[in-house]
Write a protein that holds these residues in place. Sequence first.
Motif, PDB file in Angstrom:
ATOM      1  N   SER A  20      59.086  15.524  34.302  1.00 52.19           N
ATOM      2  CA  SER A  20      58.849  16.792  34.995  1.00 52.19           C
ATOM      3  C   SER A  20      58.360  17.820  33.987  1.00 52.19           C
ATOM      4  O   SER A  20      58.714  17.768  32.804  1.00 52.19           O
ATOM      5  N   CYS A  21      57.576  18.737  34.471  1.00 57.01           N
ATOM      6  CA  CYS A  21      57.117  19.848  33.639  1.00 57.01           C
ATOM      7  C   CYS A  21      57.243  21.109  34.475  1.00 57.01           C
ATOM      8  O   CYS A  21      56.512  21.290  35.451  1.00 57.01           O
ATOM      9  N   SER A  29      49.688  28.033  39.901  1.00 62.70           N
ATOM     10  CA  SER A  29      48.681  27.379  40.734  1.00 62.70           C
ATOM     11  C   SER A  29      47.256  27.674  40.272  1.00 62.70           C
ATOM     12  O   SER A  29      46.321  27.063  40.765  1.00 62.70           O
ATOM     13  N   ASN A  30      47.074  28.573  39.331  1.00 61.69           N
ATOM     14  CA  ASN A  30      45.738  28.860  38.814  1.00 61.69           C
ATOM     15  C   ASN A  30      45.261  27.832  37.808  1.00 61.69           C
ATOM     16  O   ASN A  30      44.091  27.837  37.424  1.00 61.69           O
ATOM     17  N   TYR A  31      46.170  26.976  37.352  1.00 61.65           N
ATOM     18  CA  TYR A  31      45.872  26.081  36.252  1.00 61.65           C
ATOM     19  C   TYR A  31      45.825  24.621  36.666  1.00 61.65           C
ATOM     20  O   TYR A  31      46.568  24.178  37.534  1.00 61.65           O
ATOM     21  N   TYR A  32      44.965  23.904  35.987  1.00 61.15           N
ATOM     22  CA  TYR A  32      44.995  22.455  36.053  1.00 61.15           C
ATOM     23  C   TYR A  32      46.041  22.000  35.039  1.00 61.15           C
ATOM     24  O   TYR A  32      46.162  22.568  33.961  1.00 61.15           O
ATOM     25  N   MET A  33      46.763  20.983  35.409  1.00 64.35           N
ATOM     26  CA  MET A  33      47.854  20.501  34.569  1.00 64.35           C
ATOM     27  C   MET A  33      47.563  19.097  34.061  1.00 64.35           C
ATOM     28  O   MET A  33      47.054  18.251  34.804  1.00 64.35           O
ATOM     29  N   GLY A  34      47.909  18.867  32.824  1.00 62.51           N
ATOM     30  CA  GLY A  34      47.672  17.553  32.247  1.00 62.51           C
ATOM     31  C   GLY A  34      48.876  17.055  31.484  1.00 62.51           C
ATOM     32  O   GLY A  34      49.776  17.816  31.129  1.00 62.51           O
ATOM     33  N   TRP A  35      48.887  15.745  31.268  1.00 63.22           N
ATOM     34  CA  TRP A  35      49.869  15.101  30.401  1.00 63.22           C
ATOM     35  C   TRP A  35      49.110  14.368  29.296  1.00 63.22           C
ATOM     36  O   TRP A  35      48.105  13.689  29.562  1.00 63.22           O
ATOM     37  N   PRO A  87      55.904  -1.468  26.523  1.00 65.96           N
ATOM     38  CA  PRO A  87      56.266  -0.959  25.188  1.00 65.96           C
ATOM     39  C   PRO A  87      55.180  -0.046  24.597  1.00 65.96           C
ATOM     40  O   PRO A  87      55.512   0.914  23.890  1.00 65.96           O
ATOM     41  N   GLU A  88      53.930  -0.321  24.922  1.00 69.65           N
ATOM     42  CA  GLU A  88      52.852   0.519  24.380  1.00 69.65           C
ATOM     43  C   GLU A  88      52.787   1.905  25.020  1.00 69.65           C
ATOM     44  O   GLU A  88      51.995   2.747  24.595  1.00 69.65           O
ATOM     45  N   ASP A  89      53.616   2.151  26.017  1.00 66.69           N
ATOM     46  CA  ASP A  89      53.719   3.498  26.585  1.00 66.69           C
ATOM     47  C   ASP A  89      54.667   4.382  25.773  1.00 66.69           C
ATOM     48  O   ASP A  89      54.793   5.576  26.052  1.00 66.69           O
ATOM     49  N   THR A  90      55.331   3.804  24.801  1.00 63.37           N
ATOM     50  CA  THR A  90      56.248   4.570  23.960  1.00 63.37           C
ATOM     51  C   THR A  90      55.504   5.668  23.221  1.00 63.37           C
ATOM     52  O   THR A  90      54.521   5.411  22.530  1.00 63.37           O
ATOM     53  N   ALA A  91      55.980   6.899  23.389  1.00 66.44           N
ATOM     54  CA  ALA A  91      55.319   8.053  22.790  1.00 66.44           C
ATOM     55  C   ALA A  91      56.101   9.310  23.143  1.00 66.44           C
ATOM     56  O   ALA A  91      56.990   9.287  24.005  1.00 66.44           O
ATOM     57  N   VAL A  92      55.727  10.390  22.496  1.00 66.87           N
ATOM     58  CA  VAL A  92      56.160  11.708  22.945  1.00 66.87           C
ATOM     59  C   VAL A  92      55.136  12.188  23.967  1.00 66.87           C
ATOM     60  O   VAL A  92      53.936  12.187  23.686  1.00 66.87           O
ATOM     61  N   TYR A  93      55.617  12.582  25.121  1.00 70.83           N
ATOM     62  CA  TYR A  93      54.747  13.029  26.201  1.00 70.83           C
ATOM     63  C   TYR A  93      54.778  14.548  26.293  1.00 70.83           C
ATOM     64  O   TYR A  93      55.855  15.161  26.304  1.00 70.83           O
ATOM     65  N   TYR A  94      53.583  15.126  26.380  1.00 72.51           N
ATOM     66  CA  TYR A  94      53.433  16.571  26.440  1.00 72.51           C
ATOM     67  C   TYR A  94      52.735  16.970  27.737  1.00 72.51           C
ATOM     68  O   TYR A  94      51.735  16.344  28.122  1.00 72.51           O
ATOM     69  N   CYS A  95      53.226  18.004  28.366  1.00 74.28           N
ATOM     70  CA  CYS A  95      52.481  18.583  29.476  1.00 74.28           C
ATOM     71  C   CYS A  95      51.722  19.807  28.962  1.00 74.28           C
ATOM     72  O   CYS A  95      52.124  20.430  27.971  1.00 74.28           O
TER      73      CYS A  95
END
Length: 123
Positions: A20-21, A29-35, A87-95
Amino acid sequence: VQLQASGGGLVQAGNSLRLSCAASGRTFSNYYMGWFRQAPGKEREFVAAINWSGSSRYYADSVKGRFTLSRDNAKNTVYLQMDSLKPEDTAVYYCAATNNLSKIRNAMEYLYWGQGTLVTVSS
């Protein structure tokens, strides 16, 4: 816009997590959001993005069909549902948030960033 990412953790391969972010400050709502995500020793890479209404979503090839991005503008929150984790999805995720749709896969175009949440997928 202040962004707070949460939901990371340790899971076994094949299982799921939902990130969640939560946003505060300017009109969400004015912004596009990414991960994006960054694994140890690797560059930050695009994962997924969504337009302001949620009607258009963009995914990296590596997660297409496994990850689903959604947003709830009433709650100022964007969600990344991650299924069939590897396992290759292991990472720090940023929004992150941007108002530049034309370069939505480019981290340099994002104006605001959350602090990151660690996802570890064990084999």
